[in-house]
Design a protein around this motif. Sequence first.
Motif, short mmCIF file in Angstrom:
data_model
loop_
_atom_site.label_atom_id
_atom_site.label_comp_id
_atom_site.label_asym_id
_atom_site.label_seq_id
_atom_site.Cartn_x
_atom_site.Cartn_y
_atom_site.Cartn_z
N TRP A 184 -4.93 12.46 -6.20
CA TRP A 184 -4.80 12.75 -4.98
C TRP A 184 -5.97 12.06 -4.16
CZ3 TRP A 184 -4.88 18.69 -2.55
CH2 TRP A 184 -4.61 18.33 -1.42
N ALA A 185 -7.26 12.06 -4.69
CA ALA A 185 -8.32 11.53 -3.87
C ALA A 185 -8.09 9.86 -3.78
CB ALA A 185 -9.44 11.88 -4.56
N LEU A 186 -7.46 9.40 -5.15
CA LEU A 186 -7.21 7.96 -4.76
C LEU A 186 -6.13 7.65 -3.90
CD1 LEU A 186 -7.80 5.26 -6.30
CD2 LEU A 186 -5.73 5.66 -8.00
N ALA A 187 -5.13 8.50 -3.87
CA ALA A 187 -4.26 8.40 -2.67
C ALA A 187 -4.87 8.31 -1.26
CB ALA A 187 -3.19 9.50 -2.83
N VAL A 188 -5.83 9.39 -1.17
CA VAL A 188 -6.62 9.16 0.11
C VAL A 188 -7.26 8.06 0.31
CG1 VAL A 188 -8.21 10.50 1.49
CG2 VAL A 188 -6.85 11.86 0.19
N VAL A 189 -7.85 7.50 -0.54
CA VAL A 189 -8.67 6.13 -0.45
C VAL A 189 -7.62 5.19 0.07
CG1 VAL A 189 -9.98 4.47 -1.67
CG2 VAL A 189 -10.49 6.81 -1.98
N ILE A 190 -6.54 4.87 -0.75
CA ILE A 190 -5.59 4.03 -0.16
C ILE A 190 -4.98 4.12 1.23
CG2 ILE A 190 -3.16 3.08 -0.76
CD1 ILE A 190 -3.79 4.20 -3.95
N PRO A 221 0.76 -1.20 0.15
CA PRO A 221 0.08 -0.04 0.16
C PRO A 221 0.80 1.09 0.12
CG PRO A 221 -0.07 -1.24 2.23
CD PRO A 221 0.68 -1.99 1.13
N ALA A 222 2.03 1.08 0.62
CA ALA A 222 2.71 2.15 0.63
C ALA A 222 3.45 2.62 -0.72
CB ALA A 222 4.08 2.24 1.59
N ILE A 223 3.70 1.61 -1.61
CA ILE A 223 4.15 1.84 -3.07
C ILE A 223 2.94 2.39 -3.81
CG2 ILE A 223 4.85 0.63 -4.95
CD1 ILE A 223 6.48 -1.09 -3.29
N LEU A 224 1.85 1.83 -3.54
CA LEU A 224 0.52 2.47 -4.40
C LEU A 224 0.55 3.85 -3.95
CD1 LEU A 224 -1.68 -0.56 -4.25
CD2 LEU A 224 -0.42 0.23 -6.25
N LEU A 225 0.45 4.09 -2.66
CA LEU A 225 0.27 5.62 -2.37
C LEU A 225 1.30 6.42 -2.89
CD1 LEU A 225 -1.61 7.38 -0.15
CD2 LEU A 225 0.30 6.71 1.51
N GLY A 226 2.57 6.16 -2.67
CA GLY A 226 3.46 7.01 -3.37
C GLY A 226 3.33 7.09 -4.83
N LEU A 227 3.06 5.96 -5.72
CA LEU A 227 2.45 6.38 -7.20
C LEU A 227 1.45 7.11 -7.43
CD1 LEU A 227 3.26 2.52 -8.35
CD2 LEU A 227 4.77 4.43 -8.67
N ALA A 228 0.28 6.99 -6.32
CA ALA A 228 -0.72 8.06 -6.63
C ALA A 228 -0.49 9.40 -6.12
CB ALA A 228 -1.80 7.53 -6.13
N GLN A 229 0.22 9.41 -4.88
CA GLN A 229 0.11 10.86 -4.10
C GLN A 229 1.43 11.73 -4.91
OE1 GLN A 229 -1.04 11.00 -0.26
NE2 GLN A 229 0.57 12.38 0.57
N THR A 230 2.64 10.99 -5.14
CA THR A 230 3.62 11.61 -5.47
C THR A 230 3.69 11.68 -6.94
OG1 THR A 230 4.63 11.42 -3.23
CG2 THR A 230 5.99 11.75 -5.15
N THR A 231 4.02 10.35 -7.47
CA THR A 231 4.25 10.25 -8.90
C THR A 231 3.38 10.91 -9.71
OG1 THR A 231 5.53 7.93 -8.63
CG2 THR A 231 4.82 8.57 -10.60
N ALA A 232 2.00 10.52 -9.68
CA ALA A 232 0.96 10.89 -10.46
C ALA A 232 0.63 12.25 -10.26
CB ALA A 232 -0.11 10.22 -10.23
N PHE A 233 0.36 12.69 -8.66
CA PHE A 233 -0.14 14.04 -8.57
C PHE A 233 0.99 15.06 -8.72
CE2 PHE A 233 -0.34 17.35 -5.17
CZ PHE A 233 -1.72 18.13 -5.58
N GLN A 234 2.18 14.98 -8.20
CA GLN A 234 3.10 15.93 -8.60
C GLN A 234 3.53 16.15 -9.92
OE1 GLN A 234 6.38 15.92 -5.90
NE2 GLN A 234 5.11 15.97 -4.01
#
Length: 293
Positions: free
Chosen positions: A162-168, A70-83
Amino acid sequence: MSESASRRGALLALAVLTLVWSYNWVVMKQVLQYSGPFEFAAIRAVLATLVLFAVLALRGESLRPPPLRPAILLGLAQTTAFQGLVQWALVDGGAGKTALLAYTMPFWLLLLAWPLLREPPDRRRLAFAALAGLGLVFVLQPWSRLDARLSALLALASGLAWALAVVISKRAFADGSVTALRLTAWQMGFGAIGLCVVALLVPERAIEWSAPFLWGLAYNAVLASGLAWVLWALIVQRLPATVAGIVSLAVPLCGVLLAWLLLGEQPDAWEGVGMVLIGAALIGISRAPPRSA
């Protein structure tokens, strides 16, 4: 420290944090004069990761990684995708407009939480979501030129990421087993790896290693990532959640004003109406539902 002094300190931290994150939208826009979007996002994320882990060590917090998947998925959503999407949107989009569209996260979270978290929205929030949708039509202006719509759609996609990251995060770390700062540091590290891969694969202009570029990097790594998350931890600890949530509403609105004052980004009439509608809808969506009798 007395309770009143602690609260005053937290309110001061809230004001500083809002200003730091709001002004960063101007910084991220200006730095694109000296670098491509993905290389800057990658370098920023790597430096921010180092700063966050240094802050963790100074605070004496554990450096042990959280559950990896989940931490990797969160990083891909919140940092890779969002930023990555935010920086891409800023290439042709205004800083204020991009900030407001990226902060439509509560709107997307409202829609994602229904199927993914089994949290159906009430009628009041659905009404505000419809109001946000109307505002988005005015801001996107489907009748406008394609490049303007593309940058707006990229900013919207960043809000969705970002919203997907919050769900994760809610599904994997709702038990509070990982502190916000530790989770942020690890997801930032995993996301930074993703951004580095994107930067290597996408051809971009050579970086101009000038003083303004280095200042932009320092602002993002030290202030917007390191100091800001320490202040956020202080705010969450000392203030009610409803007060802390003001940051998520104040940052895009202050970002619009700062972009207007410092970059001359004056919204046209349609954009102005759309921004007001989106701002009102986000306030309505983010407010806690009234207590039942």
